[in-house]
Design an enzyme around this catalytic site. Sequence first.
Site, PDB file in Angstrom:
ATOM      1  N   ASP A  67       6.638   0.652   9.256  1.00 48.62           N
ATOM      2  CA  ASP A  67       6.338  -0.762   9.491  1.00 48.62           C
ATOM      3  C   ASP A  67       7.547  -1.649   9.221  1.00 48.62           C
ATOM      4  OD1 ASP A  67       6.332  -0.336   6.732  1.00 48.62           O
ATOM      5  OD2 ASP A  67       4.174  -0.592   6.531  1.00 48.62           O
ATOM      6  N   ASP A 136      -5.311  -1.793  -2.238  1.00 43.69           N
ATOM      7  CA  ASP A 136      -6.532  -2.045  -1.453  1.00 43.69           C
ATOM      8  C   ASP A 136      -6.868  -0.889  -0.507  1.00 43.69           C
ATOM      9  OD1 ASP A 136      -4.562  -2.281   0.455  1.00 43.69           O
ATOM     10  OD2 ASP A 136      -5.024  -4.346   1.021  1.00 43.69           O
ATOM     11  N   HIS A 138      -4.814   0.487   1.713  1.00 43.30           N
ATOM     12  CA  HIS A 138      -4.113   0.512   3.006  1.00 43.30           C
ATOM     13  C   HIS A 138      -3.097   1.649   3.068  1.00 43.30           C
ATOM     14  CE1 HIS A 138      -0.849  -2.517   1.441  1.00 43.30           C
ATOM     15  NE2 HIS A 138      -0.378  -1.307   1.367  1.00 43.30           N
ATOM     16  N   GLU A 143      -4.485  -2.709   6.924  1.00 40.09           N
ATOM     17  CA  GLU A 143      -5.297  -3.292   5.856  1.00 40.09           C
ATOM     18  C   GLU A 143      -6.764  -2.914   6.045  1.00 40.09           C
ATOM     19  OE1 GLU A 143      -3.778  -4.355   3.466  1.00 40.09           O
ATOM     20  OE2 GLU A 143      -2.302  -5.931   3.858  1.00 40.09           O
TER      21      GLU A 143
HETATM   22  P1  PGA Z   1       4.229   0.652  -3.309  1.00 41.55           P
HETATM   23  O1  PGA Z   1       3.464   0.274  -1.969  1.00 41.55           O
HETATM   24  O2  PGA Z   1       4.822   2.010  -3.073  1.00 41.55           O
HETATM   25  O3  PGA Z   1       5.270  -0.405  -3.475  1.00 41.55           O
HETATM   26  O4  PGA Z   1       3.215   0.665  -4.405  1.00 41.55           O
HETATM   27  C1  PGA Z   1       2.659   1.231  -1.352  1.00 41.55           C
HETATM   28  C2  PGA Z   1       2.009   0.641  -0.126  1.00 41.55           C
HETATM   29  O5  PGA Z   1       1.753  -0.571  -0.081  1.00 41.55           O
HETATM   30  O6  PGA Z   1       1.740   1.402   0.810  1.00 41.55           O
END
Ligand code: PGA
Length: 269
Positions: A67, A136, A138, A143
């Site tokens: 992304d 959450d 995702h 999301e």
């Molecule tokens: P993080 O993010 O590795 O910074 O915890 C993970 C994500 O949002 O997929």
Amino acid sequence: MRVVILENAEQVSSRAADIFCDLIGETPDAVLGLATGGTPLGTYRELVTRYRGGKVRFADVTTFNLDEYVGLPPEHSQSYRTFMRTHLFDQADFSDRRCHLPDGTLGDYQRACEDYERQIDNAGGIDLQILGIGTDGHIAFNEPGSSLASRTRIKALTEQTRSDNARFFDSLDAVPRLAITMGVGTILDAEHVVLLATGSSKAAAVQSFIEGPVTAQVPASALQLHQRVTVLLDQAAASRLVRQDYYRYVESIQAEIEATHQTDRPSEV
Ligand code: PGA
């Protein structure tokens, strides 16, 4: 789904790096799906160390990142291209022209998203996709509520995700509201998916996606439908799993399980 519970985050990074290096050792021109965020940083550090030690080279691999924020030019300090250059690409022998990220600055996003899918197809698909998970549930920027069949497209970030990511920006207001992200369906097309989660803040999301129902409300739960997923967890991220004992037991007899397989592909349970 193979659930591997390790002692700590360092072991998670090292095991993930082993999976990358084994693949690249067998297939030097492998297609890698890469992720940003705090979780894969240890893995990238380990890969750079192994590269410097002459144990792996990346010159022939192709990469596709999950992304990119909409509106941040590639050279912006918080763009995901800058993240990847800083932590991985510029630290080893990656070929610039084979390292792909969605472009968050093109006007015609629909076309940019379709092009990204086409580039993945033209490369022969992703052999190994590394993923983190959001608090959450995702994966990438899919999301809660994302279609489990979705392809690369624009998504609006939740306030939870924006506030989780605000630590990388000067203020919450500076965090973009939109991103281009591979879809859940795009991720499910990868040959092997390796999801990493560390720390207690991920424990609830980890429990839901592994042991809860398949639901668009927890996009990572779609991985239950994939044939080859490896989940690497530290103790804290695994702490809410109900069936921890079983996952540990399966790992303890992994050699026996693999011996039952005729192919050299590691078994999944
Ligand atoms: P993080 O993010 O590795 O910074 O915890 C993970 C994500 O949002 O997929």
